[in-house]
Write an enzyme that holds these catalytic residues in place. Structure first.
Site, PDB file in Angstrom:
ATOM      1  N   CYS B  51     -44.519 -16.935 -33.645  1.00  0.00           N
ATOM      2  CA  CYS B  51     -46.177 -17.325 -33.156  1.00  0.00           C
ATOM      3  C   CYS B  51     -47.109 -16.823 -34.275  1.00  0.00           C
ATOM      4  O   CYS B  51     -46.751 -15.853 -35.201  1.00  0.00           O
ATOM      5  CB  CYS B  51     -46.354 -16.887 -31.628  1.00  0.00           C
ATOM      6  SG  CYS B  51     -46.543 -15.003 -31.712  1.00  0.00           S
ATOM      7  N   CYS B  54     -47.008 -12.968 -34.857  1.00  0.00           N
ATOM      8  CA  CYS B  54     -45.999 -12.477 -35.529  1.00  0.00           C
ATOM      9  C   CYS B  54     -46.503 -12.738 -37.194  1.00  0.00           C
ATOM     10  O   CYS B  54     -46.290 -11.631 -37.844  1.00  0.00           O
ATOM     11  CB  CYS B  54     -44.627 -13.504 -35.563  1.00  0.00           C
ATOM     12  SG  CYS B  54     -43.946 -13.264 -33.848  1.00  0.00           S
ATOM     13  N   ASP B 470     -15.763 -16.654 -25.078  1.00  0.00           N
ATOM     14  CA  ASP B 470     -15.205 -15.593 -25.613  1.00  0.00           C
ATOM     15  C   ASP B 470     -15.763 -14.497 -24.697  1.00  0.00           C
ATOM     16  O   ASP B 470     -16.958 -14.841 -24.137  1.00  0.00           O
ATOM     17  CB  ASP B 470     -15.662 -15.416 -27.255  1.00  0.00           C
ATOM     18  CG  ASP B 470     -15.556 -13.660 -27.541  1.00  0.00           C
ATOM     19  OD1 ASP B 470     -14.371 -13.475 -27.465  1.00  0.00           O
ATOM     20  OD2 ASP B 470     -16.248 -13.306 -28.063  1.00  0.00           O
ATOM     21  N   ASP B 648     -18.760 -15.218 -30.695  1.00  0.00           N
ATOM     22  CA  ASP B 648     -19.740 -14.548 -31.481  1.00  0.00           C
ATOM     23  C   ASP B 648     -18.996 -13.776 -32.681  1.00  0.00           C
ATOM     24  O   ASP B 648     -19.656 -13.422 -33.723  1.00  0.00           O
ATOM     25  CB  ASP B 648     -20.487 -13.849 -30.661  1.00  0.00           C
ATOM     26  CG  ASP B 648     -19.994 -12.251 -30.469  1.00  0.00           C
ATOM     27  OD1 ASP B 648     -18.558 -12.516 -30.114  1.00  0.00           O
ATOM     28  OD2 ASP B 648     -20.303 -11.379 -30.523  1.00  0.00           O
TER      29      ASP B 648
END
Lengths: 47, 757
Positions: B51, B54, B470, B648
């Site tokens: 945003c 940021c 996972d 991941d």
């Protein structure tokens, strides 16, 4: 008519040229950032 | 003034993006390059910027550093370009400053960054602009011709046609180049694709319209052809944007993989180099928290290694001199000096990357919906146009043979009608049908933190009927959490020791205890624990044999830490890799949709069983190797199931690539993110369910659009074949159908659904 047709065509050409200029100057590089940057205040006079 | 962000102020101020997992990356100074004006330039990928706040925090925070002259964040791509006077700032200070502000960042390989300019997209945009402006201008001259009716003289009409021709011929020949090129390529390979009829239509229409104008005829299709090209280019551009975004995401991930390493030179100095420059035999310094860039062997030092990304095993393993460290393994406690045994491209991670490639080739055989439609479409239209031509040319003779009184219509009329078929059936709506839907759908998902990485991912996702999870880092948070109840005073005392360590259990303890002061005298014994002398007492935190050898073994297989003070009673801390807060909700939501859920993990079966029970998954398997995971997915495929793999770790990367569709959380290793179709940012998994819903809705919309296009052609083609088509009808039909298809795609965004916020 002889006068109006070239004027119409020319105006179209000008629009096209303006679009190309905007494309080349990078105005489409960060579409999302531009929308948010308007919300940021300049901080220069606040010290 | 520099605003040093407090801990609570870290990350995106709007709360749109939770702070990502912190991870110390290698020294970015290896990727600093010299700008044109002699200043140092560093390109960074910033995670979590969402945003205006940021932008302001990041750019303001960096500009406040002395010497930094320019900082510019591109919010769309997450790229940050920082430049400073040569030598004024160390690159590390930049990434550290970003870290303090709450944003994870990683250096970009300048080569990868330079390749990123999207030339093709700009060219398409230029073609589109030319076609669009030409269409608008010609329309200005066409409207008087249409509405003039009988009042307009032949001379005026021809003049207007000539003006149109003057604009349309150069504009169409310029703007149709992508179609010409693609058609030519297809023809030289003896194929026919959608661009062949388009190119043919462009040439024939221009030719016939010029011929008509010369003969002062009534029907010139200059307006139709430019408008047609405009709509087609819009579809082409949208499709390109979609693929480009996916490609950029993939390329960004590749660039992120280009980590640096600290090489120990023969003279003992340490130098930051890009990982790809590491040679076999190089001695590298691996600080605590660093990820090994290549396969290597420990030469000096004792530490513990986190292999979870490779094996799914959550518990760190001790490593001493001679231990093999595979690329991707994280060094936890002490600095190690290692010797590289393989170059980057030969390391374990690179071999996984090759597995990923093989998997993706298999996936490339997936035929996209639009291509299926095109394969059906081309022969039908070509034969219809040919039939029209032959019918008008020889039809009258045949009818005369049958005894009817009809006159020949001539080649000109036959050709006109055949071209009319080509124009009216030109796949404007077809070209827009699928890309328009996908653009809306991916845009929608992007706002919800789901990054769609490949163009056909949504189509494959919509077919999912089994989801394979996972465990470590996917269903769970991937880090241990304290679950036993301990007195606050004991916890604080233990935490004062734990604060000095990077060991995952120490961190979990610190997190549970909250902020506090680390014990100055603490020292870490790798593989054993932490020891400190406090007020003459020996405090020990670590494994049972180290901290509390006299305490009874609980023998329950739990992950534990013991804490003892002098001769007092030892305290036991029990940890568990906690499930993500919405894991069981996600599993339930998937089951509600009739999708089967499985759990495959490389972790110990007891830990996997506990996680499966908590998440509500009945089908689970522990101790699974990466090859076993891939085999399971192949078995699912063989039995006709469409699997969605969610993982991941590096151990999942091959499985992610082998699955029908794949997703990984934003905390996943880059290789896994690169291998998967979707990347889910943020802490939750529920976005996965939303992604499936959106994919299903998008597929339904795309099919509707294709059906509509078919219906349109079913009506329009016979009209054109019968010779009833005029330029006005062609223009209305084409723009009308394109508009309807686009509006239908937008419905995806307007309609309230489970994913609307």
């Amino acid at each position: 008519m002889i006068f109006l047709i070239p004027v119409a065509v020319l105006m179209g050409a000008v629009g096209l040229a303006a679009f190309f200029w905007s494309l080349r100057s990078g105005q489409y590089e960060d579409l999302e950032g531009a929308a948010h940057r308007i919300l940021i205040d300049d901080e220069e006079d606040r010290t | 003034m520099a605003v040093i962000a407090l801990k609570e102020d870290a990350g995106c101020p709007s709360g749109l993006a939770p702070a990502e997992r912190e991870e110390s990356r290698a020294d970015p100074s290896a990727f600093v390059r010299q700008g044109a004006d002699g200043r140092d330039v560093l390109e960074l990928m910033v995670q979590g910027a969402k945003c205006a706040g940021c932008i302001r925090k990041i750019e303001g925070g960096l500009l406040a550093l002395p010497g930094v002259t320019d900082a510019r964040l591109n919010l769309s791509t997450g790229r940050l370009s920082v430049s400073w006077a040569h030598g004024a700032v160390a690159a590390r200070e930049i990434t550290d400053a970003l870290g303090r502000l709450g944003y994870a960042s990683a250096a970009f390989d300048p080569e990868a960054a330079r390749q990123s300019a999207d030339e093709e997209g700009r060219r398409l945009l230029r073609y589109m602009a030319v076609a669009g402006f030409a269409a608008m201008n010609i329309m200005m001259f066409s409207v008087p011709v249409w509405s003039g009716g009988g009042e307009m003289g032949e001379g005026t009409r021809t003049l207007l046609h000539w003006v149109s021709a003057f604009i349309a011929i150069p504009a169409s020949l310029y703007a149709a180049q992508p179609f010409f090129r693609s058609a030519w390529k297809a023809l030289s390979a003896r194929h026919a694709n959608m661009d062949v009829p388009i190119s043919l239509a462009v040439f024939l229409t221009l030719g016939i319209s010029v011929a008509e104008t010369i003969q002062q005829g009534e029907h010139a299709y200059f307006d139709g052809i430019t408008m047609l090209l405009f709509f087609l280019l819009v579809g082409r551009y949208l499709d390109h944007r979609l693929r480009e975004r996916a490609r950029t995401a993939a390329r960004d991930l590749l660039a992120l993989q280009s980590v640096s390493a600290s090489r120990i030179e023969p003279d003992g100095t340490i130098r930051a180099i890009p990982a790809r420059d590491i040679g076999v035999g190089d001695r590298l310094s691996l600080a605590a928290g660093d990820r090994a860039p290549v396969d290597c062997v420990v030469e000096e030092g004792v530490s513990e290694l986190d292999r979870s990304m490779l094996t799914g095993e959550t518990m760190p393993q001790p490593a001493g001199v001679g231990a093999v460290v595979h690329a991707g393994v994280v060094n936890l406690t002490q600095r190690l000096v290692v010797k590289a045994t393989a170059r980057v491209q030969d390391s374990a991670m690179a071999q996984l990357a090759r597995l990923i490639e093989i998997g993706e080739q298999g996936r490339a055989r997936f035929v996209r919906l639009a291509d299926k439609a095109a394969a059906l479409y081309v022969p039908v239209v070509h034969s219809l146009a040919a039939l029209t031509f032959l019918g008008w040319l020889f039809g009258p003779s045949l009818l005369r043979l049958a005894g009817f009184e009809v006159a020949d219509v001539g080649v000109r009329i036959a050709l006109m009608n055949a071209i009319a078929v080509l124009i009216i059936t030109c796949p404007c709506a077809l070209g827009l049908a699928v890309p328009a839907v996908q653009v809306v759908a991916t845009g929608r998902l992007f706002k919800r933190g789901v990054l769609v990485k490949s163009g056909d991912a949504l189509e494959r996702l919509a077919e999912t009927d089994v989801v394979v999870f996972d465990k470590t880092g996917t269903l769970t948070l991937g880090k241990p959490t304290l679950i036993s109840r301990v007195e606050t005073e004991t916890l604080q005392a233990a935490a004062s020791l734990a604060r000095t360590s990077r060991h995952p259990l120490s961190r979990a303890l610190t997190e549970a205890a909250g902020p506090g002061v680390p014990q100055a005298s603490a020292r870490e014994l790798p593989g054993e624990g932490i020891e400190a002398d406090v007020n003459g007492e020996k405090w020990r935190l670590g494994r049972r044999s180290f901290a509390a050898p006299t305490a009874p073994d609980a023998n329950d297989g739990a992950v534990e830490l013991w804490f003892s003070r002098g001769s007092g009673v030892a305290a036991r801390f029990v940890f568990m890799d906690a499930l993500r807060s919405d894991a069981s909700e996600t599993v339930r939501a998937l089951k509600q949709r009739g999708i089967a859920v499985e759990l495959l993990s490389g972790d110990r079966p007891t830990a996997v069983a506990a996680a499966a029970l908590a998440a509500g998954i009945e089908a689970w398997k522990g101790g699974v190797s990466p090859a076993d995971k891939t085999a399971r997915l192949a078995a699912l495929k063989a039995s006709g199931r469409r699997s969605l793999m969610v993982g991941d770790g590096l151990n999942d990367a091959a499985a992610l690539a082998a699955a029908h569709a794949s997703a990984s959380p934003g905390t996943a290793l880059e290789a896994s993110q690169a291998a998967s179709d979707l990347v889910i940012q943020g802490a939750g998994l529920l976005a996965l369910v939303e992604a499936i819903d959106v994919a299903k809705a998008a597929k339904a919309r795309a099919l509707e659009n294709l059906r509509f296009s078919a219906l349109y052609n079913l009506i329009a083609a016979p009209t054109a074949a019968a010779g009833l088509l005029t330029p006005l009808i062609a223009a209305l039909a084409m723009s009308g159908s394109s508009l309807i298809v686009t509006l239908n795609a937008l419905r995806l965004q307007l309609r309230g659904g489970p994913w609307t916020s």
